[in-house]
Scaffold this motif. Sequence first.
Motif, short mmCIF file in Angstrom:
data_model
loop_
_atom_site.label_atom_id
_atom_site.label_comp_id
_atom_site.label_asym_id
_atom_site.label_seq_id
_atom_site.Cartn_x
_atom_site.Cartn_y
_atom_site.Cartn_z
N THR A 156 0.84 -1.19 0.00
CA THR A 156 0.00 0.00 0.00
C THR A 156 0.88 1.25 0.00
OG1 THR A 156 -0.12 0.18 2.42
CG2 THR A 156 -1.73 -1.26 1.34
N VAL A 157 0.34 2.36 -0.47
CA VAL A 157 1.17 3.56 -0.65
C VAL A 157 0.82 4.71 0.28
CG1 VAL A 157 1.74 3.03 -3.04
CG2 VAL A 157 -0.32 4.36 -2.54
N ARG A 158 -0.13 4.54 1.18
CA ARG A 158 -0.46 5.61 2.12
C ARG A 158 -0.49 5.11 3.56
NH1 ARG A 158 0.60 8.27 -1.60
NH2 ARG A 158 -0.59 9.92 -2.64
N GLY A 159 0.31 4.09 3.86
CA GLY A 159 0.47 3.66 5.23
C GLY A 159 -0.53 2.63 5.73
N TYR A 160 -1.49 2.20 4.91
CA TYR A 160 -2.48 1.22 5.35
C TYR A 160 -1.81 -0.11 5.67
CZ TYR A 160 -6.58 -1.87 5.14
OH TYR A 160 -7.55 -2.79 5.42
N GLU A 161 -2.16 -0.70 6.82
CA GLU A 161 -1.49 -1.91 7.29
C GLU A 161 -2.39 -3.14 7.31
OE1 GLU A 161 0.12 -0.79 11.07
OE2 GLU A 161 1.82 0.26 10.16
N GLY A 162 -3.58 -3.05 6.69
CA GLY A 162 -4.45 -4.21 6.59
C GLY A 162 -5.39 -4.36 7.77
N ASN A 163 -6.23 -5.39 7.70
CA ASN A 163 -7.21 -5.62 8.77
C ASN A 163 -6.93 -6.89 9.56
OD1 ASN A 163 -7.95 -7.65 6.98
ND2 ASN A 163 -9.77 -6.59 6.24
N GLY A 164 -5.80 -7.53 9.30
CA GLY A 164 -5.40 -8.71 10.05
C GLY A 164 -6.12 -9.99 9.67
N GLU A 165 -6.93 -9.95 8.61
CA GLU A 165 -7.73 -11.11 8.25
C GLU A 165 -7.03 -12.00 7.22
OE1 GLU A 165 -11.49 -9.70 6.91
OE2 GLU A 165 -12.09 -8.92 8.88
N ARG A 166 -7.36 -13.28 7.24
CA ARG A 166 -7.01 -14.29 6.24
C ARG A 166 -5.50 -14.46 6.04
NH1 ARG A 166 -8.32 -13.81 1.21
NH2 ARG A 166 -8.57 -11.55 1.12
N GLY A 167 -4.73 -14.05 7.02
CA GLY A 167 -3.29 -14.23 6.92
C GLY A 167 -2.63 -13.37 5.87
N LEU A 168 -3.30 -12.32 5.42
CA LEU A 168 -2.70 -11.43 4.42
C LEU A 168 -1.52 -10.68 5.01
CD1 LEU A 168 -5.89 -9.91 2.74
CD2 LEU A 168 -4.52 -11.86 1.97
#
Length: 312
Positions: free
Chosen positions: A238-250
Amino acid sequence: MRAVGVTEFGGPEALHVVDVPPEPLGPGQVRLRVTAATVNPTDTYARNGTYAQRDPVKQFPYVPGMDAAGTLAEIGPDVQTDLRVGDRVMAVVLPSGAHGGYREDLVVPARSVARSPENAGDAEASTLPMNGLTARLALDLMALQPGQVLAVTGAAGAFGGYVIQLAKHEGLTVVADASEADEQLVRELGADVVVRRGDDVAERIRERFPQGVDGLADGSVQNELVLPAVADGGTVTTVRGYEGNGERGLRVHPVLIRSYAEEQEKLDGLRALAEQGVLTLRVARTFPAEQGAEAHRLLEGGGIRGRLVITF
């Protein structure tokens, strides 16, 4: 020395030519005579004050700009380089206060500089460092293997375009988004599959790759909206600091250009790929320094393909 900056934060009209003193040249640094500086979306946040709270300088004028190209003017002490004064060079810049790419006299770490592509003018060369290194970092973080599938959103933009071309060069299968107007461009950049852009782009990608893609470079900053396109355990940048939602092992990696700002070998590798025709340097339009505000106005209006460049 002329620069293009702001003496108060605001809209595009706040941007104007300002006078700044030459920067001191320290150990490990070089001085550039800048003739071209690319206008990137992040520059608008420097202009309007969004980034001021995290800037340690906190004094005017503020000079935006993360890319520059021109001529190597001076080499500081303790610099080991095969570059010579007078060489055409390009640089990635970490702006702070009056130190930004939009200035005709610029001092940067020597390792932030590489030769400009021989087959490109300064305006074209200035479009490569920041977006090219960001694309390089995104692919390095995902570490996909030849034959795996990469999705790219914001594919018609500078970052997205470089990701597509680098990924294809490295043997990946690429599915990319595009509006109807941009579809031909994205195909020419090398995308194997093109889907229509929009909030439902993840669903469209899954229609073509039901098991999900192995990796995704989210240049359109859609964050959680695009995560469903990725297979369980897949990787995302991601290019604006988003770190995901912790789901599905992403595995979600924000890409921060600061970590590659002195990766000279990688920047020089991008130079070589541009000379080979692997990477396409796209300039939409150039503006003299006095028209920097118009460049920002056009960029914020949207729909620009290729980069706008301020020239000195």
